[in-house]
Design a protein around this motif. Structure first.
Motif, PDB file in Angstrom:
ATOM      1  N   UNK A   4       7.391  44.744 -38.712  1.00  0.00           N
ATOM      2  CA  UNK A   4       7.719  44.328 -40.013  1.00  0.00           C
ATOM      3  C   UNK A   4       7.394  42.729 -40.310  1.00  0.00           C
ATOM      4  N   UNK A   5       6.398  42.418 -40.710  1.00  0.00           N
ATOM      5  CA  UNK A   5       6.047  40.910 -41.045  1.00  0.00           C
ATOM      6  C   UNK A   5       7.125  40.443 -42.077  1.00  0.00           C
ATOM      7  N   UNK A  36      11.238  48.615 -44.710  1.00  0.00           N
ATOM      8  CA  UNK A  36       9.702  49.031 -44.233  1.00  0.00           C
ATOM      9  C   UNK A  36       9.224  48.788 -45.623  1.00  0.00           C
ATOM     10  N   UNK A  37       8.303  47.589 -45.533  1.00  0.00           N
ATOM     11  CA  UNK A  37       7.637  47.141 -46.678  1.00  0.00           C
ATOM     12  C   UNK A  37       6.189  46.999 -45.989  1.00  0.00           C
ATOM     13  N   UNK A  38       5.119  47.450 -46.822  1.00  0.00           N
ATOM     14  CA  UNK A  38       3.726  47.541 -46.283  1.00  0.00           C
ATOM     15  C   UNK A  38       2.756  46.336 -46.553  1.00  0.00           C
ATOM     16  N   UNK A  39       3.341  45.532 -47.174  1.00  0.00           N
ATOM     17  CA  UNK A  39       2.379  44.320 -47.596  1.00  0.00           C
ATOM     18  C   UNK A  39       1.866  43.552 -46.315  1.00  0.00           C
ATOM     19  N   UNK A  40       2.633  43.709 -45.247  1.00  0.00           N
ATOM     20  CA  UNK A  40       2.164  43.042 -43.852  1.00  0.00           C
ATOM     21  C   UNK A  40       2.930  43.823 -42.800  1.00  0.00           C
ATOM     22  N   UNK A  97      11.709  49.508 -34.212  1.00  0.00           N
ATOM     23  CA  UNK A  97      11.026  48.973 -35.288  1.00  0.00           C
ATOM     24  C   UNK A  97      11.777  47.315 -35.428  1.00  0.00           C
ATOM     25  N   UNK A  98      11.145  46.319 -35.528  1.00  0.00           N
ATOM     26  CA  UNK A  98      11.277  44.906 -35.756  1.00  0.00           C
ATOM     27  C   UNK A  98      11.219  44.277 -36.990  1.00  0.00           C
ATOM     28  N   UNK A  99      12.090  43.657 -37.495  1.00  0.00           N
ATOM     29  CA  UNK A  99      11.771  42.574 -38.457  1.00  0.00           C
ATOM     30  C   UNK A  99      11.717  41.198 -37.749  1.00  0.00           C
ATOM     31  N   UNK A 100      10.318  40.902 -38.163  1.00  0.00           N
ATOM     32  CA  UNK A 100       9.454  39.831 -37.305  1.00  0.00           C
ATOM     33  C   UNK A 100       9.292  38.717 -37.735  1.00  0.00           C
TER      34      UNK A 100
END
Lengths: 780, 226
Positions: free
Chosen positions: B108-109, B134-138, B183-186
């Motif tokens: 997750x960017x 989880x946001x899908x903008x990127x 899942x990583x917040x990255x």
């Protein structure tokens, strides 16, 4: 032979509308388009607007004189201006371009005569009309709209070209069929023509030419909803008709439509209202059908004299009449060859440069006529003097209104045998009249209709239809500029029940300023009269038997609660009630509803009631069948000098009974703090005190919630923290700046004292859902 | 390991050159247009990059799925290949996607103004909660992980029944969480703009949330708290 065919959407409209129900449509517009034959069809020719190189290819510009002197507020000139049947050929013309093999919309600039010091209207040079562009942002972040020509002014069409009071020219007359008391519109003491420009605040449109050409910059967008001061607003009886006229303006105004739908930036995506490019080039492109009649109709279905007769029609005959005769004697003839004078060297005589050689100086060119339908809503109103009779409903009248947001839909397409264009003479097409008969029988039988391949003959079907429809869609923004409320469009009219006693529960949608906005009530039905605060129990309504009761909302009904407005004035004085208040409106897709105690549903307009909380000892709020609550509460009041002073509001908490929440339903509460003082800012932003929502039953304390906008208030001394309430972390609040201790923030362009404003100073919204007995907060 | 990029654009013409500045034209970047303008067409055609046009319905799940199907039909993707999704106005201001553990399934960017970081730390996160990050903008996803979702979601990555603004990504987040993905917040990739807070500006956001809850309950994957 000319042909007319229903579009697929037209068939749907007909099939969905019967005397027994369905949405009502009014077929009253037409638009023009030119569809080239296959040999000339190319991508290049599909360009319509904002094409720097080619300009508009086909552009139904019925704006009248926007360049010449006619665009003036002087009453006599006004009638030379913006009337679609005059001066049209003066300044705009489709010129045939040999090089591009297409027509281009051009107009002419004026010439400043340096010797005489005056301007003349010698047409030297030209402009390709490229539509409207978005300019650079100014220092306040707003973006202006720019055009090399004045933006096309929206039209009010009122049924004819004569001024008010003249006998209507056709059955579509608007003024004389809606109401005899419809207010006149005057400019400088004279009646406005029946076709008028939108005379609300567009001062930039008559700013005139500058040395660099025309420049149109819209002023404050908020003024689009108001009428300029030079218009006197009177009813026929000489009474103040301001509100009626404002309403008239709102639902007729193309700019109101544009406001909602024209938010297109230069990059083509929707932006906010203030930043938007109000692309007026997308409006005012449809024209009224002159008249039509139903043939072979059945007997009218009602004898009610207050309603339009209706029956089932077997066919509709449309009469299209375009009168382009110029009544303005100053119109000059055009040359077949256009030139402009070019001089690159000072002192050297300008050289005439040929731009176009006009083979056919067309003003218009079309071979398709699109017929448009627009949905209408049946409204109910009372004529003057009827107010006293409301209880027995005898004075309820009907009218049909076009929704400002309704967009015309392409209903049928006429194919004209010959390409229609102006004459070879200097004045172009003088008029065009034709009649089409549309067969409504067997509309579901495709074989009885002209099929698209027949209509579009040699063209690739999809391309042709798409191209043609794009043209018409591009011209289809004028949903409310033309209206006709009295036409017997029988087959397409929704058959609403008669407003007899016992059934009438409609509020007054067209009330004038002196008539309070509440509806009738009976012994069975709840009325719409909220119990005044002085009487206590402000969440109750008056019933027909004289008792007060709380409206019961059926849990099975998907109901939205929405705020309407908040009374900030009491006898002209701004005040804030000393209790929290939520003003609720039940809104469903087809209007406002309420459910009575017996579970019967009634349709209301603008039904509102107040919900108040006065402390924890009072009952807890229950959503019933609703799922949204906009909760206005107060933190301060304004003095007359507009300085907000803090008041002590001890009722800032909304108590929810979570046992009444329906499982799986997402609820929304929006809290809006009105007129709050600066010394309360710290309190609400820290969340330590102040406004909150208390969950009466339980609150999931697992940490599953996302509470960026909210704080939890808990007793952390316990081993397991007990969560009591949620407090909003308001993002929108007032910050004292520049030495000012109070700086209110307003919605829109309102300001204190300007009228009914909602100075919402802080707001926050929370969502939550109850699943398996637990309340999950869902605000992110 | 190949990267396949999908940018969904809704009239966001001005950002196209910026994406090309970041990734270049030879970067397996695909534009999915649902409101294509002449300028859009000119830009992608002149750059020689692939594009797909869909109906102008603003259905972001459909647009993203369409882009994914394009790559599936035009590239021989393997399970360890990476699919990157970007919204049309989210330009990477920092792009170092490889600085992550080997076991990642979803990245997750983050964004320049990212409210998730007020609650979460960079690193592994759980998305099997109602309000998940989880946001899908990127974001990036291994193609093997995508196929796992196919098995849970009727053959689609995004649920195209989410036609209003928002929540389709939250729904995907729950599914990824239930699938046990890493899942990583990255912050190796940082996008322009913000995350969080703008949902309130969408008047029908409640309806999106309602649909989200409905789908979770219908699929029996509501993330209950015991």
């Amino acid at each position: 032979m000319n042909k007319i065919t229903l579009t697929a959407r037209g068939r749907e409209i007909l099939s969905q509308n019967t005397l027994q129900g369905g949405e009502a449509y009014w077929v009253g517009y037409f638009g023009l388009a030119y569809v080239p034959d296959q040999g000339r069809f190319s991508d290049e020719q599909t360009r319509l607007i904002n094409d720097d190189e080619h300009g508009d290819y086909i552009y139904n510009l019925w704006q009248g004189d926007l360049v010449n002197e006619g665009h003036s507020i002087a009453s006599d000139n006004l009638r030379k201006l913006t009337m679609y049947d005059r001066n049209l050929t003066s300044n705009f013309r489709y010129m045939y371009d040999d090089e591009k093999d297409c027509n281009r919309l051009v107009t002419w600039t004026t010439k400043d005569d340096s010797e005489s010091g005056s301007s003349s209207y010698v047409r030297e040079g030209y402009h390709i009309y490229n539509g409207i562009t978005q300019g650079e942002s100014n220092n306040t972040g707003d973006t202006d709209t720019e055009s090399e020509l004045p933006c096309p002014a929206p039209l009010f069409y009122a049924g004819g070209s004569a001024s008010y009071g003249t006998a209507p020219e056709n059955p579509a007359d608007f003024m004389n069929t809606v109401s005899a008391d419809w207010p006149k519109c005057k400019v400088n003491g004279d009646d406005c023509p029946m076709v008028t420009p939108d005379m609300r605040a567009y001062p930039g449109t008559w700013a005139g030419a500058t040395s660099t050409g025309w420049n149109w910059v819209p002023q404050n967008a908020g003024k689009y909803d108001t009428l300029p001061s030079y218009i006197t607003r009177k009813t026929a009886a000489g009474e103040d008709g301001a509100e009626s006229l404002d309403q008239y303006a709102k639902f007729l105004s193309v700019s109101n439509f544009n406001k909602e739908h024209g938010h297109v930036s230069a990059e083509g995506y929707n932006v906010g209202y203030q930043e938007s490019c109000h692309n007026m080039s997308m409006v005012t492109r449809l024209f009224p059908i002159a008249s039509y009649e139903l043939t072979a109709t059945s007997e009218p279905s009602t004898n009610d004299p207050n309603r339009s007769e209706r029956g089932s029609a077997k066919s509709i005959k449309y009469v299209i009449r375009m009168d382009l005769k110029s009544a303005y004697q100053g119109v000059r003839a055009y040359l077949d060859t256009l030139t402009y004078q070019k001089s690159d060297t000072e002192g050297v005589e300008p050289e005439d440069i040929a731009l176009y050689t006009s083979k056919k100086p067309n003003s218009f060119k079309f071979n398709r006529i699109g017929i448009y339908a627009v949905p209408v809503t049946i409204r109910h109103f009372y004529k003057e003097g009827d107010a006293a009779n409301r209880k027995d409903c005898r004075a309820t009248h009907y009218q049909m209104e076009i929704s400002p947001d309704a967009k015309p839909e392409l209903f049928a397409v006429m194919q004209v045998d010959e390409v229609c264009m102006s004459e070879d003479g200097s004045f172009g097409l003088s008029d065009y009249n034709t009649t089409f008969v549309l067969n409504l029988e067997n509309v579901s039988d495709n074989t009885s209709l002209c099929t698209n391949p027949e209509v579009y003959y040699n063209l690739a079907e999809n391309e042709a239809i798409t191209w043609y429809q794009n043209q018409l869609i591009a011209t289809a923004g004028l949903s409310e500029a033309v209206t006709n409320l009295g036409v017997n469009m029988a087959h397409m009219m929704n058959n609403r029940p008669n407003a007899s006693c016992g059934e009438c529960s409609f509020s007054d949608s067209t009330s004038t300023v002196d008539v309070p906005s509440y509806g009738v009530f009976t012994e069975t039905y709840d009325g719409l009269v909220p119990k005044s605060s002085e009487a206590g129990d402000t969440d109750k309504f008056l019933k027909g038997d004289g008792t007060w009761a709380v409206p019961v909302v059926s849990p099975s009904m998907p109901i939205i609660i929405r705020d309407v407005d908040l009374p900030l004035y009491d006898e002209g004085k701004r005040y804030a009630p000393n209790y929290s208040r939520a003003r609720l409106t039940i809104l469903k897709s087809d209007g406002f509803h309420v459910i009575n105690q017996d579970g019967q549903e009634s349709l209301f307009d603008n039904v509102t009631w107040d919900y108040s909380k006065r402390g924890p000892s009072y009952e807890h709020f229950s959503f019933g069948g609703a799922n949204q609550l906009v909760w206005y509460t107060w933190g301060a009041l304004y003095d007359e000098d507009k300085t907000p002073n803090v008041i002590n509001n001890n009722n800032r908490t909304l108590y929810l009974d979570t046992t009444t929440l329906l499982p799986g339903v997402v609820y929304e509460i929006a809290i809006k703090i009105c007129a709050i003082g600066s010394d309360m800012i710290n309190m609400i932003t820290t969340g330590n005190n102040g406004f909150g929502i208390y969950f009466y039953n339980d609150l999931d304390g697992s940490g599953n919630e996302c509470l960026e906008n909210w704080y939890k208030w808990a007793d952390v001394s316990a081993e397991s923290p007990v969560y009591y309430a949620l407090y909003p972390n308001f993002e929108l609040y007032v910050e004292p700046t520049d030495g000012s201790t109070h700086r209110p923030l307003y919605d829109g362009n309102n300001s204190p004292g300007s009228g009914r404003t909602e100075p919402v100073l802080a707001s926050a919204t929370i969502h939550f859902v109850k699943v398996d007995g637990k309340v999950y907060v869902m605000s992110y | 390991m190949m990267h396949y990029r999908i940018v969904i654009s809704h009239g966001q013409t001005g950002y196209i050159p910026k994406f090309l500045d970041v990734f270049g034209t030879d970067s397996n970047i695909l534009f999915v247009f649902d409101a294509m303008t002449d300028a859009d067409l000119h830009l992608v055609q002149s750059a020689g990059i692939p594009y797909v046009c869909v109906l102008n319905e603003g259905n972001r799940p459909l647009n993203r799925n369409t882009g994914l199907r394009y790559w599936e039909q035009n590239a021989a993707m393997r399970d360890d290949d990476v699919i990157e999704f970007f919204d049309g106005d989210r330009i990477p201001v920092k792009y170092m996607p490889d600085s992550v553990p080997d076991d990642w399934d979803v990245l997750l960017y983050t964004c320049e103004n990212d409210r998730r970081l007020e609650k979460l730390k960079i690193g592994k996160v759980t998305t099997n909660v109602l309000c998940n990050p989880f946001y899908s903008c990127g974001f990036a996803m291994k193609y093997g992980a995508v196929k796992k979702i196919y098995g849970m979601n009727d053959g689609s990555l995004f649920d195209e029944s989410f036609t209003q603004w928002g929540c389709e990504d939250q729904y995907l987040g729950v599914m990824c969480g239930r699938a046990g993905m890493n899942i990583y917040l990255h912050d190796g990739v940082i996008l322009s703009g913000k995350v969080g807070g703008d949902e309130m500006s969408h008047p029908k956001y409640r309806e999106s949330l309602q649909h989200y809850v409905n789908r979770l309950l219908e699929k029996n994957i509501f993330p209950h708290i015991s």
